[in-house]
Design a protein around this motif. Structure first.
Motif, PDB file in Angstrom:
ATOM      1  N   LYS A 121      42.096  -3.540  -5.698  1.00 61.34           N
ATOM      2  CA  LYS A 121      42.635  -4.803  -6.204  1.00 61.34           C
ATOM      3  C   LYS A 121      42.688  -5.869  -5.109  1.00 61.34           C
ATOM      4  O   LYS A 121      42.184  -6.977  -5.286  1.00 61.34           O
ATOM      5  N   TYR A 122      43.290  -5.523  -3.974  1.00 65.36           N
ATOM      6  CA  TYR A 122      43.467  -6.496  -2.886  1.00 65.36           C
ATOM      7  C   TYR A 122      42.358  -6.319  -1.858  1.00 65.36           C
ATOM      8  O   TYR A 122      42.590  -5.930  -0.716  1.00 65.36           O
ATOM      9  N   ASP A 123      41.147  -6.602  -2.292  1.00 61.91           N
ATOM     10  CA  ASP A 123      39.977  -6.426  -1.434  1.00 61.91           C
ATOM     11  C   ASP A 123      39.544  -7.772  -0.854  1.00 61.91           C
ATOM     12  O   ASP A 123      40.196  -8.798  -1.053  1.00 61.91           O
TER      13      ASP A 123
ATOM     14  N   CYS B 276      49.271 -14.371   1.267  1.00 58.15           N
ATOM     15  CA  CYS B 276      50.180 -13.264   1.550  1.00 58.15           C
ATOM     16  C   CYS B 276      49.390 -11.962   1.485  1.00 58.15           C
ATOM     17  O   CYS B 276      48.730 -11.671   0.485  1.00 58.15           O
ATOM     18  N   TYR B 277      49.457 -11.186   2.568  1.00 52.96           N
ATOM     19  CA  TYR B 277      48.650  -9.968   2.683  1.00 52.96           C
ATOM     20  C   TYR B 277      49.430  -8.761   2.206  1.00 52.96           C
ATOM     21  O   TYR B 277      50.611  -8.596   2.530  1.00 52.96           O
TER      22      TYR B 277
END
Length: 265
Positions: free
Chosen positions: A105-107, A95-96
């Motif tokens: 964080k979402y790298d 989930c993007y």
């Protein structure tokens, strides 16, 4: 929803089904159609998760997209195992969220760790990127899919987005150019806004290129015309009232389905 193949493919849930989609695959050697289930955002008892996939497979479902909104891989294990045991083709799903090019964080490392667990640990047959809020841009699509393609050269990659901000077509073409095997679109009459980007527009964007998916425009126009009538009549009472794209989705990051329900309420 509909799906279009955008390059040569290397390979010829939570468990309650809410919708099924048609995925037509065009390769130099074969054309086949598969029906795909989408998981709901609900928790079900273990026995339901194990008993639903066999019935789904028996009824003609063969592709299962298994996802967790928080990317908890351990929470996916039961659904993946159940779908595999039933003989299904399992898409382990990422989930993007956020912006992969700038987020601390979402790298890329975050998404690669999840992908490695889905393929290496859970044994998913394919990787899916579920961009439920429509946050992917052409640049981030190229970045994320490109890295996944390099890391998993023989694993099919499937990208799903929503068109809330209006960038869906461009983002899906960029994903295809970066190596995605399949991208999602919706028939024109149902496309755009919080739905998927136009399948016809995606097909037109890659027509005549190595990514040409071979969509029959005459037949497609007939299908879209049918759903145009259905939407204008039967579905009219359920329209959310949204009239235009909303690029502020990059600020609030509300998923397409949730945003539509919020507007309707």
């Amino acid at each position: 929803h509909a799906r279009t193949h955008t390059r040569h493919t290397r390979h010829t849930h939570e468990a309650r089904h809410t919708t099924h989609t048609t995925h037509t695959t065009h390769t130099p050697h074969t054309t086949h159609t598969t029906h795909t289930t989408h998981a709901t955002h609900a928790t079900h008892a273990t026995h339901a998760t194990h008993t639903t996939p066999p019935q789904a497979v028996k009824s003609g479902i063969d592709v299962f997209r298994v996802f967790d909104s928080l990317n908890d891989v351990e929470n996916l294990r039961l659904g993946v195992d159940a779908a595999k045991a039933a003989g299904g083709f399992v898409e382990g799903t990422i989930c993007y969220t956020g912006d992969v090019s700038t987020s601390e964080k979402y790298d890329l490392a975050y998404y690669l760790e999840i992908a490695e667990a889905l393929v290496g640990d859970l044994g998913a047959h394919a990787l899916a990127v579920k961009d439920m809020a429509g946050l992917l841009t052409p640049a981030t699509s190229s970045l994320l899919v490109g890295v996944l393609r390099e890391k998993f050269p023989d694993t099919p990659i499937h990208v799903h987005t929503h068109d809330s901000a209006g960038l869906g077509v461009a983002s899906m073409v960029a994903a295809a150019e970066a190596g995605a095997d399949v991208v999602d679109g919706a028939v024109d009459a149902m496309s755009g806004l919080t739905a998927q980007p136009s399948l016809g527009a995606i097909a037109a964007a890659v027509a005549g290129s190595p990514l040409d998916c071979g969509l029959d425009r005459e037949q497609y126009a007939r299908v879209s015309s049918y759903w145009d009538d259905v939407r204008a009549t039967l579905y009219a009472p359920f329209e959310s009232g949204q009239l235009a794209t909303a690029s502020d989705v990059y600020a609030h990051e509300i998923p397409g389905g949730q945003y539509t329900n919020l507007l309707f309420q």
